[in-house]
Design a protein around this motif. Structure first.
Motif, PDB file in Angstrom:
ATOM      1  N   LEU A   1       0.826  -1.202   0.000  1.00  0.00           N
ATOM      2  CA  LEU A   1       0.000   0.000   0.000  1.00  0.00           C
ATOM      3  C   LEU A   1       0.869   1.265   0.000  1.00  0.00           C
ATOM      4  O   LEU A   1       0.544   2.271  -0.630  1.00  0.00           O
ATOM      5  CB  LEU A   1      -0.921  -0.016   1.231  1.00  0.00           C
ATOM      6  CG  LEU A   1      -2.152   0.874   1.099  1.00  0.00           C
ATOM      7  CD1 LEU A   1      -2.992   0.469  -0.098  1.00  0.00           C
ATOM      8  CD2 LEU A   1      -3.002   0.810   2.359  1.00  0.00           C
ATOM      9  N   GLN A   2       2.024   1.172   0.668  1.00  0.00           N
ATOM     10  CA  GLN A   2       2.963   2.307   0.699  1.00  0.00           C
ATOM     11  C   GLN A   2       3.441   2.624  -0.729  1.00  0.00           C
ATOM     12  O   GLN A   2       3.554   3.771  -1.128  1.00  0.00           O
ATOM     13  CB  GLN A   2       4.144   1.943   1.584  1.00  0.00           C
ATOM     14  CG  GLN A   2       5.101   3.085   1.770  1.00  0.00           C
ATOM     15  CD  GLN A   2       6.052   2.837   2.933  1.00  0.00           C
ATOM     16  OE1 GLN A   2       6.064   1.753   3.519  1.00  0.00           O
ATOM     17  NE2 GLN A   2       6.832   3.840   3.279  1.00  0.00           N
ATOM     18  N   LEU A   3       3.664   1.531  -1.488  1.00  0.00           N
ATOM     19  CA  LEU A   3       4.100   1.692  -2.875  1.00  0.00           C
ATOM     20  C   LEU A   3       3.047   2.438  -3.698  1.00  0.00           C
ATOM     21  O   LEU A   3       3.360   3.314  -4.513  1.00  0.00           O
ATOM     22  CB  LEU A   3       4.339   0.300  -3.465  1.00  0.00           C
ATOM     23  CG  LEU A   3       5.311   0.149  -4.605  1.00  0.00           C
ATOM     24  CD1 LEU A   3       6.692   0.603  -4.202  1.00  0.00           C
ATOM     25  CD2 LEU A   3       5.347  -1.320  -5.059  1.00  0.00           C
ATOM     26  N   VAL A   4       1.777   2.084  -3.457  1.00  0.00           N
ATOM     27  CA  VAL A   4       0.672   2.736  -4.184  1.00  0.00           C
ATOM     28  C   VAL A   4       0.659   4.230  -3.859  1.00  0.00           C
ATOM     29  O   VAL A   4       0.638   5.076  -4.766  1.00  0.00           O
ATOM     30  CB  VAL A   4      -0.684   2.107  -3.785  1.00  0.00           C
ATOM     31  CG1 VAL A   4      -1.845   2.879  -4.420  1.00  0.00           C
ATOM     32  CG2 VAL A   4      -0.735   0.646  -4.197  1.00  0.00           C
ATOM     33  N   ILE A   5       0.675   4.533  -2.554  1.00  0.00           N
ATOM     34  CA  ILE A   5       0.577   5.937  -2.137  1.00  0.00           C
ATOM     35  C   ILE A   5       1.756   6.732  -2.690  1.00  0.00           C
ATOM     36  O   ILE A   5       1.611   7.837  -3.224  1.00  0.00           O
ATOM     37  CB  ILE A   5       0.513   6.029  -0.597  1.00  0.00           C
ATOM     38  CG1 ILE A   5      -0.780   5.354  -0.120  1.00  0.00           C
ATOM     39  CG2 ILE A   5       0.574   7.464  -0.124  1.00  0.00           C
ATOM     40  CD1 ILE A   5      -0.903   5.232   1.381  1.00  0.00           C
ATOM     41  N   GLN A   6       2.941   6.126  -2.622  1.00  0.00           N
ATOM     42  CA  GLN A   6       4.150   6.813  -3.110  1.00  0.00           C
ATOM     43  C   GLN A   6       4.058   7.098  -4.612  1.00  0.00           C
ATOM     44  O   GLN A   6       4.331   8.197  -5.060  1.00  0.00           O
ATOM     45  CB  GLN A   6       5.357   5.943  -2.803  1.00  0.00           C
ATOM     46  CG  GLN A   6       6.657   6.610  -3.148  1.00  0.00           C
ATOM     47  CD  GLN A   6       7.825   5.806  -2.594  1.00  0.00           C
ATOM     48  OE1 GLN A   6       7.774   5.327  -1.458  1.00  0.00           O
ATOM     49  NE2 GLN A   6       8.864   5.654  -3.389  1.00  0.00           N
ATOM     50  N   ASN A   7       3.636   6.080  -5.369  1.00  0.00           N
ATOM     51  CA  ASN A   7       3.493   6.260  -6.818  1.00  0.00           C
ATOM     52  C   ASN A   7       2.518   7.369  -7.146  1.00  0.00           C
ATOM     53  O   ASN A   7       2.782   8.209  -8.018  1.00  0.00           O
ATOM     54  CB  ASN A   7       2.966   4.969  -7.456  1.00  0.00           C
ATOM     55  CG  ASN A   7       4.084   4.132  -8.010  1.00  0.00           C
ATOM     56  OD1 ASN A   7       4.982   4.663  -8.654  1.00  0.00           O
ATOM     57  ND2 ASN A   7       4.029   2.836  -7.764  1.00  0.00           N
TER      58      ASN A   7
END
Ligand code: ADP
Length: 542
Positions: free
Chosen positions: A436-442
């Motif tokens: 989920l962190q990857l999603v938010i960062q992207n």
């Protein structure tokens, strides 16, 4: 002994079920009975043209001819009612003639009453019954009036006759009323069963077929009579027999009968066809299963689609897995040599920059940038292919905390562009934190990357419905024309060149895949030049 009675009972009930056969046997019995009368009855003196013995012979002969007709000429069988009725008329009129001839002798008067009372029962419609009653009684009255000095003055005869006729009338009206009601409801169900597109069957509690609607011919190629007495199990595909064995038809409402079952039955032409059947076991008064009903439908088409779909899905899954393995292995194996190239390019730059001519410096610069781009691509590809390879490690996540964490990790990029990230009070989610962190960062990095505003801003908000949480990332960037909006979620689809905006085209497809793995959806709402709103849903936390 019991067995013999049962057999006699069964045979006689079978005979009675077939009305033509019943009519034939009754005609034969009548023929034999009147032959006996004619042969053994005393020849009483009788006025008129023929003796009562002759009348009996005529009755016997007529009954026998009708019996022969029904037995030998199959085309006449449909007239069995008319045959029986004409014999009844003959008997009653014959009896009245004998009454006339014998001057209403008491013996024949009672014979008339008995035959008249019984014969009323053979009429199958009110019309034919009333016609018979009218004709016979008119004859009787006419003959009584014509007979002088008869014993008809006898009160006994009239009383018996009127009572018998009345009783017959009341009972027969009652019978007709019941039959009418029965026929009405039977007709409705018969219509339902006979015209139903589905196959409707009645079974005994061991599955034996007792009735099959005519649609059995269309579905399985058999005539209903061919299958009655057999069990569907006998023509079930060997691989599906276990499905039938799991059914418990003996217990009404048994869990095995709650859902339709899908299996294959052998068509008369030898091919197996896919069907779906639901069985209903009906409770009899003693609490056990009385009869079992089944409704069967042809599912060949949908089953074929389903099988094809399953096969295609399996193929897709296989090729997807192959592709992911390929992407994973190749990008993993590429990393090492690439790192070496990048390192040596760095060395080359450090040692020889400015020492060779300007062209050489430019080449070194290009090669370096290429190595950096390639390294980013490999990193993105690896994280893309990892999404389906790693187990989801779901935990409760405070989304505001996670957003703050991401903000810290991309501080440099945010500061460089003077960008702002605002978040309202966000609902907690249940998801794999790293993914989920990857999603938010992207999403945050894209929002500030594809942005020409002096103060790029991302506003994060959240809504809750009965089924899921919806998160929204709204920016004030360049936006996307609706006609490109679907494609940006596909891997490697980019709307800009690397010179305009750097990137690999894997960011959004990675985000979408992560969200879908969590059972959510991801989409965009935007117009060119008016900023973009990226949405994703997640299931409500437990
Ligand atoms: P990348 O950013 O590496 O090119 P993405 O998959 O993240 O790959 O994005 C795909 C494309 O979607 C981008 O090339 C860009 O054109 C468009 N895009 C992504 N995010 C935004 C945004 N916030 N505003 C406008 N366009 C965007």
């Amino acid at each position: 002994m019991n067995g013999i009675f049962q057999r006699i009972y069964r045979t006689s009930s079978e005979l009675i079920q077939d009305e033509v056969t019943t009519a034939r046997y009754l005609l034969l019995v009548a023929a034999l009975g009147f032959t006996a009368f004619a042969a053994f009855a005393e020849n009483e003196p009788m006025k008129g043209y023929i003796s009562h013995q002759a009348v009996n012979w005529i009755d016997a002969l007529f009954a026998f001819l009708l019996f022969l007709g029904l037995t030998v000429v199959p085309q006449w069988r449909k007239y069995y009612k008319e045959f029986a009725y004409s014999l009844i008329y003959l008997l009653n009129i014959g009896n009245i003639y004998i009454l006339y001839g014998t001057g209403f002798s008491q013996q024949y008067a009672y014979q008339f009453v008995v035959v008249y009372t019984i014969s009323g029962w053979f009429f199958r419609s009110q019309k034919s019954y009333f016609l018979h009653t009218g004709i016979v009684n008119s004859f009787l009255i006419a003959v009584a009036l014509l007979t002088e000095g008869s014993q008809l003055a006898g009160f006994d005869f009239y009383a018996t006759y009127v009572l018998a006729a009345l009783a017959q009338y009341i009972l027969i009206r009652y019978r007709f009323a019941i039959e009418e009601r029965l026929t009405e409801s039977e007709q409705k169900y018969r219509l339902l069963a006979e015209h139903s597109f589905d196959l409707i069957c009645v079974h005994s509690s061991d599955g034996t077929l007792e009735f099959a609607s005519p649609s059995i011919k269309r579905l399985l190629g058999y005539e209903a009579e061919e299958m009655v007495g057999h069990k569907p199990y006998e023509i079930t595909h060997p691989d599906d027999k276990h499905i039938i064995r799991t059914l418990n038809l003996k217990v009404p409402n048994h869990p095995s009968l709650q859902h339709p079952i899908q299996y294959r039955l052998r068509h008369k032409n030898g091919n197996y066809i896919w069907i779906e059947t639901i069985f209903v076991a009906l409770q009899s008064e003693d609490g056990e299963t009385g009869v079992v009903l089944s409704q069967t439908r042809d599912i060949r088409r949908s089953k074929n689609y389903q099988l094809q779909l399953e096969e295609r899905t399996r193929e897709l899954e296989r090729s997807n897995a192959d592709l992911e393995t390929f992407a994973f292995v190749s990008s993993h194996d590429l990393q090492e040599p690439l790192r070496m190239i990048a390192n040596y390019m760095q060395l080359l730059k450090r040692k020889y920059a400015g020492k060779l001519d300007a062209e050489a410096d430019e080449y070194i610069e290009f090669a370096n940038r290429g190595a950096i781009n390639l390294s980013q691509l490999i990193k993105d590809l690896l994280s893309y292919s990892r999404i389906t390879r790693t187990e989801l490690n779901k935990t409760r996540i405070g989304m505001n905390d996670l957003v703050s964490e991401v903000k810290r990790s991309v501080r440099l990029e945010l500061d460089e562009k003077h960008a702002l990230v605002n978040a309202t009070e966000l609902y907690e989610a249940e998801a794999d934190k790293n993914l989920l962190q990857l999603v938010i960062q992207n999403l945050i990095l894209n929002a500030i990357k594809y942005n020409q505003s002096k103060e790029p801003a991302v506003n994060i908000s959240c809504e809750k419905s009965n089924h899921h949480l919806t998160y929204c990332f709204a920016d004030n960037g360049i936006g996307i024309d609706p006609k490109h909006q679907q494609r940006i979620f596909e891997p490697f689809h980019r709307l800009h060149t690397r010179a305009e905006y750097p990137g690999t085209g894997l960011g959004l497809s990675t985000c979408k895949k992560i969200i879908e793995r969590h059972g959510g959806k991801m989409w965009i709402e935007s117009e060119a030049g008016k900023g973009a709103r990226f949405y994703f849903t997640l299931p409500l936390p437990h």
